[in-house]
Design an enzyme around this catalytic site. Sequence first.
Site, PDB file in Angstrom:
ATOM      1  N   LYS A  39       0.837  -1.206   0.000  1.00 17.49           N
ATOM      2  CA  LYS A  39       0.000   0.000   0.000  1.00 17.49           C
ATOM      3  C   LYS A  39       0.876   1.262   0.000  1.00 17.49           C
ATOM      4  O   LYS A  39       0.690   2.158  -0.815  1.00 17.49           O
ATOM      5  CB  LYS A  39      -0.918  -0.005   1.232  1.00 17.49           C
ATOM      6  N   ASP A  89      -6.706   1.177   1.206  1.00 19.34           N
ATOM      7  CA  ASP A  89      -6.625   1.500   2.633  1.00 19.34           C
ATOM      8  C   ASP A  89      -7.947   1.090   3.287  1.00 19.34           C
ATOM      9  O   ASP A  89      -8.779   0.428   2.658  1.00 19.34           O
ATOM     10  CB  ASP A  89      -6.319   2.997   2.829  1.00 19.34           C
TER      11      ASP A  89
END
Length: 227
Positions: free
Chosen positions: A126, A145
């Site tokens: 991420k 997220d």
Amino acid sequence: MGTPRETNAAQAEVVIERLEEEYPDSTISLRYSNRLELLIAVILSAQCTDERVNQETEHLFEKYDGPQEYANAPQEELAEDLSSITYYNNKATYIRSACEAIVEEHDGEVPDTMSALTDLSGVGRKTANVVLQHGHDIVEGIVVDTHVQRLSRRLGLTEEQRPEKIERELMEIVPDGYWQQFTHLCIDHGRATCTARNPDCDDCVLADVCPSERGDAPIDLASGEPW
Ligand code: SF4
């Protein structure tokens, strides 16, 4: 309870279209002025609000200049500089170690590949995706997220639970020109309307296509639990 479009790709299309209209200026909310600052801000943002990170980095970025200074900083001092951030001690360790590797293995530059970035301490897929997209203009995935995870499941775009699997599924249905913007749109909508605990379905532009819409939907598809 809304009625989703027939395919996940069509559902993704209508979600993007509506959210783009709602949030025309949607973009990253972390503040930074170079790639290293971006990397550090994203490391700090794990399980912490962007607002809090921005408050702390305002002073941090004035005090430290370049990867060598972070790498040389005593652990206690850097941790103290980050003390309002969640897990500040671990994050100080990650930042010192990542900066040491940047100095020793990458000539002081933040790397521009997924594999080199994820080799750095404290950097998962991420974080690497955010740095590639906003630091290097390289879009090779979708940042998943907590907001993207929750909204994608609520809206019936995926049934997967783990971010990396959700990312794979989203990459199949979100047009690649929207991979970056999809994340920001979900974050804006997740903050403004589709919040974790109390989504405002009555005032949501996606209500008619959302299978989790609270009017008469029995289940929040994000958690799989009844509302
Ligand atoms: S606010 Fe409600 S209707 Fe809108 S996306 Fe979230 S769960 Fe669905």
